[in-house]
Each structure stands twice: as C-alpha cells, then as structure tokens.
Enzyme design. Structure first.
Site, mmCIF file in Angstrom:
data_model
loop_
_atom_site.group_PDB
_atom_site.id
_atom_site.type_symbol
_atom_site.label_atom_id
_atom_site.label_comp_id
_atom_site.label_asym_id
_atom_site.label_seq_id
_atom_site.Cartn_x
_atom_site.Cartn_y
_atom_site.Cartn_z
ATOM 1 N N LYS A 173 -9.843 0.046 -2.492
ATOM 2 C CA LYS A 173 -9.754 -0.254 -1.063
ATOM 3 C C LYS A 173 -10.168 0.984 -0.282
ATOM 4 O O LYS A 173 -9.609 2.069 -0.481
ATOM 5 C CB LYS A 173 -8.331 -0.670 -0.671
ATOM 6 N N ASP A 210 0.865 -1.183 0.000
ATOM 7 C CA ASP A 210 0.000 0.000 0.000
ATOM 8 C C ASP A 210 0.901 1.232 0.000
ATOM 9 O O ASP A 210 1.490 1.575 1.031
ATOM 10 C CB ASP A 210 -0.904 0.012 1.230
ATOM 11 N N LYS A 213 -6.580 3.134 -3.222
ATOM 12 C CA LYS A 213 -7.005 3.138 -1.815
ATOM 13 C C LYS A 213 -7.304 4.566 -1.380
ATOM 14 O O LYS A 213 -6.569 5.493 -1.711
ATOM 15 C CB LYS A 213 -5.905 2.514 -0.958
#
Length: 222
Positions: free
Chosen positions: A182, A89, A153
């Site tokens: 996400k 991430d 995300k």
C-alpha cells in the site's frame, strides 16, 4: 481492476467530524473504493454506514508514531476489530527497528497479524519509509514477511514525505508476491497514483481520492 477499487478513501485528520466521516463512507460506496480509513473512534460509525456494501472498514493502530507499547497496540487492535474494522494499518516501532531490536518489531507484527486473521481481517504494516534507509526498508519488509502481514504500507502521511516510486519499487523487489503493498502519503493526482501502481502498489491510500478517479474509471494494470 479500476483505480477506484485500489483506493483506501482516507480521513485521519485530528479534527475530522462525524458528518465528514459519514460523507466519506457515502463517497466510498458511491465510487467503489476498496475501503474507508478512519480514526479508531469512528470505526463503529463507518461499519454501520457501510453495512451491506463491498467497502471495507479500515483504521489505524499505533498511529502515527508507532512507539506505543506492544500491549497497547494489541488492545487498540482488539477494540477496532470488535467495533467492525476488517483492515488495520499498524505503524511499526521505528525506534526499536533502528535500535536493532528486530525481535520486538517482528513479534509485534506477528501478534497483531494473528489477531486479525482470527477475525478474518487483514493487517497492513506501516514502515514509514521517509525515516528509513534503503537497508532499513529491506529489513522492515523482511520482518513483515516473518510476521505474516498481509500488506506493507509505505507511510503514515504525517512524516516529512509520503510514498515514492523508488520506495515501492524497492519494496516490491524484497517482498514475495503474496504480500501486497500500500502506497500512501502525498498522493494528490491520478498520474501519481498510476505511477505507484505501475511500480508495484496494490493499494493507494489518499485523502484526495475523488481527484484520483475519473467518471469512467479505466482498469489499471493487474
């Protein structure tokens, strides 16, 4: 798919201990979470604890501010993948985005996405929606598409707010179906998580994961 199978079981506090990471991994294996998301220094431990399970090991890159040099982020990613991470991430360079240096943002995403894909791993790009206008969210999503990210995300969880339904709906309109979303940051109830899934989120990042699932976790919408 159950809600548990969409959750990245997360512990990124600076005071996280080895014992807490070990517990996190045990909980993820027991409940069938998609991954654990742990600090980079604990990737090797998590990989060891989750060997032989279906739970992925995720860690963060350029976290939480995103403005480290691209070469530093790339090295972070290399080390994390070597230690056993299969999902990264990465926070975009928000400063570069807001300064109009889109080529910097796109090149950084593409370089790290290429590295991940060579290692059969996935890249989730954190755009930190709390700091962006709607137009900037759209632009960031477009750069993630061009950079061949696997996920976009919403948030680090360290900004003024986390994910919102409006953010996810906007991202889903902009992104092709091949790129997943996400949602993370401030997701503390099952109802909030399900609302984000209904809006288009494929994964949920939460440090409150156990409160989001039930003992007989029902499937969510596809």
């Amino acid at each position: 798919m159950t809600l548990a199978a969409r959750i990245d079981h997360t512990l990124l506090r600076p005071d996280a201990t080895e014992a807490q990471i070990t517990q996190l991994c045990a909980e993820a294996a027991a409940h069938g979470f998609a991954s654990v998301c742990v600090p980079p220094c604990y990737v090797a431990l998590a990989a060891e604890k989750l060997a032989g399970t279906d739970v992925a090991v995720c860690t963060v890159i350029g976290f939480p501010l995103g403005y480290a040099a691209s070469s530093v982020k790339f090295k972070e990613a290399e080390v994390a993948l070597y230690d056993g991470a299969t999902e990264l991430d990465m926070v975009i360079n928000i400063s570069a985005l807001k300064s109009g240096r889109t080529e910097v943002v796109q090149a950084e995403i593409l370089d790290i996405a290429d590295l991940c894909h060579v290692h059969q791993s996935q890249l989730k790009v954190i755009i930190e929606t709390a700091l962006l206008t709607e137009a900037e969210i759209e632009l960031a999503c477009q750069l993630c598409v061009a950079g061949e990210a696997d996920f976009v995300k919403t948030s680090t969880g360290f900004a003024s707010r986390g994910a919102s339904v409006a953010d996810v709906e906007l991202m889903r309109r902009v992104l092709p179906e091949t790129i997943r979303i996400k949602a993370a940051g401030g997701i503390r109830t099952r109802e909030a998580a399900l609302a984000l899934v209904a809006a288009g989120a494929d994964r949920i990042g939460s440090s409150n994961s156990l409160a989001l699932i039930t003992s007989t976790d029902e499937p969510t919408a596809a």
